[in-house]
Design a protein around this motif. Structure first.
Motif, PDB file in Angstrom:
ATOM      1  N   THR A  79       0.829  -1.205   0.000  1.00  0.00           N
ATOM      2  CA  THR A  79       0.000   0.000   0.000  1.00  0.00           C
ATOM      3  C   THR A  79       0.864   1.256   0.000  1.00  0.00           C
ATOM      4  O   THR A  79       0.636   2.181  -0.783  1.00  0.00           O
ATOM      5  N   ILE A  80       1.860   1.302   0.884  1.00  0.00           N
ATOM      6  CA  ILE A  80       2.737   2.481   0.973  1.00  0.00           C
ATOM      7  C   ILE A  80       3.500   2.691  -0.327  1.00  0.00           C
ATOM      8  O   ILE A  80       3.594   3.807  -0.831  1.00  0.00           O
ATOM      9  N   THR A  85       4.303   5.659  -5.195  1.00  0.00           N
ATOM     10  CA  THR A  85       4.452   5.684  -6.648  1.00  0.00           C
ATOM     11  C   THR A  85       3.499   6.688  -7.282  1.00  0.00           C
ATOM     12  O   THR A  85       3.902   7.486  -8.133  1.00  0.00           O
ATOM     13  N   VAL A  86       2.244   6.664  -6.846  1.00  0.00           N
ATOM     14  CA  VAL A  86       1.259   7.599  -7.390  1.00  0.00           C
ATOM     15  C   VAL A  86       1.657   9.035  -7.072  1.00  0.00           C
ATOM     16  O   VAL A  86       1.634   9.914  -7.934  1.00  0.00           O
ATOM     17  N   VAL A  89       4.741  10.019  -9.179  1.00  0.00           N
ATOM     18  CA  VAL A  89       4.403  10.338 -10.568  1.00  0.00           C
ATOM     19  C   VAL A  89       3.678  11.675 -10.638  1.00  0.00           C
ATOM     20  O   VAL A  89       3.963  12.512 -11.496  1.00  0.00           O
ATOM     21  N   ALA A  90       2.736  11.891  -9.713  1.00  0.00           N
ATOM     22  CA  ALA A  90       1.979  13.141  -9.713  1.00  0.00           C
ATOM     23  C   ALA A  90       2.862  14.340  -9.393  1.00  0.00           C
ATOM     24  O   ALA A  90       2.678  15.422  -9.943  1.00  0.00           O
ATOM     25  N   MET A  91       3.833  14.129  -8.521  1.00  0.00           N
ATOM     26  CA  MET A  91       4.687  15.242  -8.108  1.00  0.00           C
ATOM     27  C   MET A  91       5.920  15.425  -8.986  1.00  0.00           C
ATOM     28  O   MET A  91       6.655  16.388  -8.801  1.00  0.00           O
ATOM     29  N   PHE A  92       6.148  14.512  -9.915  1.00  0.00           N
ATOM     30  CA  PHE A  92       7.342  14.622 -10.749  1.00  0.00           C
ATOM     31  C   PHE A  92       7.398  15.979 -11.438  1.00  0.00           C
ATOM     32  O   PHE A  92       8.440  16.621 -11.489  1.00  0.00           O
TER      33      PHE A  92
END
Length: 177
Positions: A79-80, A85-86, A89-92
């Motif tokens: 879960t962590i 990962t999400v 990717v969103a903050m990249f």
């Protein structure tokens, strides 16, 4: 049916964990305030750093609670890692936000200049000499002799060479002008 006897160990450990969290929050806040006072940092900057540290502590307590209450560690790590990962990717595309927040914390604890100091930023294309008006989580507010206000990102401030211009240098320079 929920039984206190069945979960008494978890309940006691949870209560102890919350007591430790509250004590650590008070102790850490006092230590940061003491550091800020001895190094002449401003109150709103100190409160911002305390807030960041408290968020980190809360995340660690949350993870501890998940483990204490018996969530399977394998599921927890999946879960962590999925959430990380999400978020990653969103903050990249927003790496500069995280970079500026991290830089703001580094500036708070390690850099020798403070609000009111005059600095010179050594940039070959756009050198800046200005007084520091404020240091926030994301940027530093500067004011030049001409009254121009410059907002300079924290992460760039760490990447450039900086000179701190002593106050007596300005008095001597004005005397000769």
């Amino acid at each position: 049916m929920f039984s206190f006897k069945e979960y008494s160990r978890e309940i006691v450990v949870t209560i102890v964990l919350f007591i430790i969290l509250m004590l650590l929050r008070v102790i850490v806040a006092k230590l940061i305030r003491k550091f800020a006072k001895t190094s002449e940092r401003l109150e709103h900057r100190t409160n911002l750093i305390i807030k960041y540290v408290h968020i980190l502590m809360n995340i660690l307590v949350l993870i501890s609670l998940i483990v204490i209450w018996g969530v399977d560690t394998k599921d927890l790590f999946i879960t962590i890692s999925s959430i990380a990962t999400v978020i990653g990717v969103a903050m990249f595309a927003q790496w500069s936000i995280l970079s500026n927040i991290t830089s703001g914390m580094i500036l708070f604890f390690n850099f020798p200049f403070k609000i009111g100091d005059t600095i010179k930023i050594h940039d070959k294309d756009f050198p800046i000499e200005a007084e520091i008006e404020d240091i926030s989580a994301f940027h530093v507010n500067l004011k030049t002799k001409e009254g121009e206000k410059i907002i300079f990102p924290n992460n760039l401030l760490l990447q450039k060479g900086i000179s701190i211009i002593p106050a007596h240098f300005h008095e001597e320079k004005d005397f000769f002008d």
